[in-house]
Write a protein that holds these residues in place. Structure first.
Motif, PDB file in Angstrom:
ATOM      1  N   PHE A  27       0.837  -1.215   0.000  1.00 22.92           N
ATOM      2  CA  PHE A  27       0.000   0.000   0.000  1.00 22.92           C
ATOM      3  C   PHE A  27       0.868   1.259   0.000  1.00 22.92           C
ATOM      4  O   PHE A  27       0.503   2.257  -0.616  1.00 22.92           O
ATOM      5  CB  PHE A  27      -0.941  -0.003   1.205  1.00 22.92           C
ATOM      6  N   VAL A  28       2.001   1.207   0.728  1.00 22.95           N
ATOM      7  CA  VAL A  28       2.925   2.355   0.738  1.00 22.95           C
ATOM      8  C   VAL A  28       3.332   2.684  -0.701  1.00 22.95           C
ATOM      9  O   VAL A  28       3.313   3.846  -1.126  1.00 22.95           O
ATOM     10  CB  VAL A  28       4.180   2.036   1.598  1.00 22.95           C
ATOM     11  N   MET A  29       3.676   1.652  -1.451  1.00 24.89           N
ATOM     12  CA  MET A  29       4.131   1.866  -2.831  1.00 24.89           C
ATOM     13  C   MET A  29       2.964   2.167  -3.762  1.00 24.89           C
ATOM     14  O   MET A  29       3.067   3.004  -4.661  1.00 24.89           O
ATOM     15  CB  MET A  29       4.920   0.646  -3.310  1.00 24.89           C
ATOM     16  N   TYR A  44       0.378   3.834  -3.237  1.00 24.65           N
ATOM     17  CA  TYR A  44      -0.094   5.211  -3.087  1.00 24.65           C
ATOM     18  C   TYR A  44       0.625   6.174  -4.046  1.00 24.65           C
ATOM     19  O   TYR A  44       0.092   7.210  -4.428  1.00 24.65           O
ATOM     20  CB  TYR A  44       0.110   5.673  -1.637  1.00 24.65           C
ATOM     21  N   VAL A  45       1.839   5.799  -4.460  1.00 24.70           N
ATOM     22  CA  VAL A  45       2.673   6.707  -5.247  1.00 24.70           C
ATOM     23  C   VAL A  45       2.185   6.712  -6.699  1.00 24.70           C
ATOM     24  O   VAL A  45       2.571   5.845  -7.499  1.00 24.70           O
ATOM     25  CB  VAL A  45       4.160   6.277  -5.181  1.00 24.70           C
ATOM     26  N   TRP A  73       4.181   1.006  -9.651  1.00 26.94           N
ATOM     27  CA  TRP A  73       3.793   0.736  -8.258  1.00 26.94           C
ATOM     28  C   TRP A  73       2.315   1.022  -8.005  1.00 26.94           C
ATOM     29  O   TRP A  73       1.767   0.553  -7.017  1.00 26.94           O
ATOM     30  CB  TRP A  73       4.603   1.609  -7.288  1.00 26.94           C
TER      31      TRP A  73
END
Lengths: 217, 292
Positions: free
Chosen positions: B137-139, B141-142, B148
């Motif tokens: 999810f961190v990636m 979001y970008v 990603w």
């Protein structure tokens, strides 16, 4: 409500780098750190080649990806739309740097890096570290010269109209390609330019609603 | 890169893979391995596996993450904004996993079979799943990095984490752990094939997100990252373990040397997959002009 923004007229930009240099000088930015950049490209093929100049800086987006990504709240959006970084709260995870689709953030890693390697920091660099104490291990970016804006407003000046309260890159631009002002004021010069000269934001598909507009034609 | 060359072409992200960014890659890999091992150990009720998974998350994932931070002593600040930041959420998941896992391990050691053990197994299991998943999810979001920006990434990271956990559990059985190797192999075989299909769908769908996504996939398939993708991810991470697993299935018995080869190659695959995905992350040109 106020939302500070900038319009850059690409037809007027001559690619002199004055914006980059003045920004670097005014903020005493360390080597390899640029808050203003000039992107130079070409379109077409010989003999009909067109050189294109795009001055770029932090867009101070209304829906800033960096603000949402920051896990500590160090990056935040002020009421006047400026996206600022509190260096005392930044943990240096660089998620904001990755999340910014415009790549306008830089990680400041080495506070001892000199402009003249091996000769130590110059007096000017030491003064810079006193006046603008950037913290190694944190992320930095353009702040729309918010210290000038805040000090100017406190003196009753108008950012965009009075030089003392206006970002240095706007003041330094010889052909006056940059205009600064309040996007929320429909009668401001900047709003008029966007309306009549069809100001465009970069990469609207990211949904960030940048506060920097470009006049392309 | 000179200032005037900035973002005229496709620009690969370097912050999370080059220089000290290698620490971020290691943290992501060990996060998947540790959380996956914990989940698999829960399934097989292997206390040593849970302990090892828990330790990997604390020492290696947590350690590499802290080492990567520019201001590691301020790490506690990362708890402060879970409402918008996946990084903050992930940090909270990790802390909760460490706490719940410690309580569960204490129960398993001193009071096995109690309700408390079962409750904390569930809680720590949920947190382990979230630890394995949140980097996706961190990636994801970008949105500037189209490779990603895919909903399949969290799922892929969970699957590969569980696969790595299975590999470590099977490895333990070689050295005398009390694990049903054939059952673990059967699950591993199914997951390997599912992961292969998911990687294919992920890459295929990335080409439709936009030109930067397509550019990333080109780099992975026949660009400078192709050796890592084909040898590391596909050959070592998928094909070799599947072939050895099928051999074990047909023979009806396990061969220790073959299992060790499969486990080592699966670990190489785990490291290669995250390396390839991080390294292939590319931003599109900032301005609509060709290179100067």
């Amino acid at each position: 409500m106020t939302r500070w923004g900038m319009v850059i007229d690409l037809r007027k930009c001559v690619g002199c780098y004055a914006c980059m240099v003045s920004c670097k000088q005014d903020h005493f930015l360390p080597p390899n750190i640029f808050w203003n950049r000039l992107v130079v490209g070409e379109t077409g093929k010989y003999p009909t080649v067109t050189k294109q100049l795009y001055p770029v800086l932090c867009n101070h987006c209304d829906e800033a990806a960096c603000v949402k990504a920051c896990p500590t709240g160090a990056t935040s959006k002020r009421e006047d739309g400026l996206v600022s970084i509190n260096y005392d709260e930044c943990v240096g995870c660089r998620y904001c740097l990755i999340a910014c689709p415009y790549q306008q953030r830089t990680y400041y890693s080495n506070g001892k890096k000199e402009y003249f390697p091996g000769q130590g920091l110059t007096e000017l660099e030491l003064i810079g570290q006193e006046l603008y104490p950037l913290q190694p291990g944190t992320v930095v970016k353009c702040n729309f010269c918010m210290e000038r804006i805040d000090q100017g407003l406190a003196k009753g000046l108008i950012p965009g109209a009075d030089r003392e309260a206006t970002p240095v890159c706007v003041n330094a631009c010889p052909p006056k390609a940059r205009t600064f002002g309040d996007l929320d004021d429909p009668d401001s010069e900047i709003s008029t330019l966007i309306k009549h000269r069809k100001g465009q934001q970069l990469h609207t598909e990211y949904g960030t609603d940048p506060s920097v507009y470009y006049i392309i034609r | 890169m000179k200032p005037y060359e900035w973002m005229v072409k496709y620009t690969p992200q370097t912050e999370w893979i080059e220089g000290r960014g290698i620490l971020m890659w290691l943290a992501e890999v060990f996060g998947g391995i540790g959380a996956g091992l914990y989940l698999v150990a829960l399934y097989f009720n292997s206390v040593w596996g849970m302990v090892l998974g828990w330790l990997i998350v604390i020492a290696l994932k947590g350690g590499f993450h802290l080492a990567y931070l520019g201001k590691p002593m301020r790490f506690w600040r990362m708890l402060l904004k879970p409402q918008t930041s996946w990084m903050a959420r992930g940090f909270i998941f990790m802390l909760l996993f460490i706490v719940f896992g410690a309580v569960q391990l204490a129960y398993s050691w001193w009071l096995p079979g109690t309700t408390g053990e079962a409750v904390f197994m569930v809680l720590a299991g949920i947190m382990a799943l979230l630890v394995a998943m949140y980097t996706g999810f961190v990636m994801n979001y970008v949105n500037g990095i189209q490779l990603w920006n895919s909903a399949l990434l969290p799922l892929l990271f969970v699957l590969t984490g569980v696969l790595d956990g299975l590999a470590l559990v099977i490895a333990a059985s070689v050295f005398g752990g009390n694990i049903d190797v054939l059952a673990a192999e059967a699950i591993s075989r199914t997951l390997l094939i599912t992961t292969a299909a998911l990687i294919a769908i992920y890459l295929w769908s990335a080409t439709y997100i936009g030109s930067a996504g397509r550019q990333s996939v080109i780099r992975l398939i026949h660009g400078n990252l192709a050796p890592i993708m084909w040898v590391g991810v596909i050959l070592c991470g998928i094909i070799l373990p599947v072939v050895i697993s099928w051999f074990t299935h047909i023979a009806g018995a396990t061969s220790a040397p073959l299992l060790i080869i499969a486990i080592i190659s699966e670990m190489i695959g785990a490291f290669a997959l995250k390396y390839a995905i991080l390294k292939a992350g590319t931003y599109g040109p900032l301005i609509p002009v060709s290179a100067h």
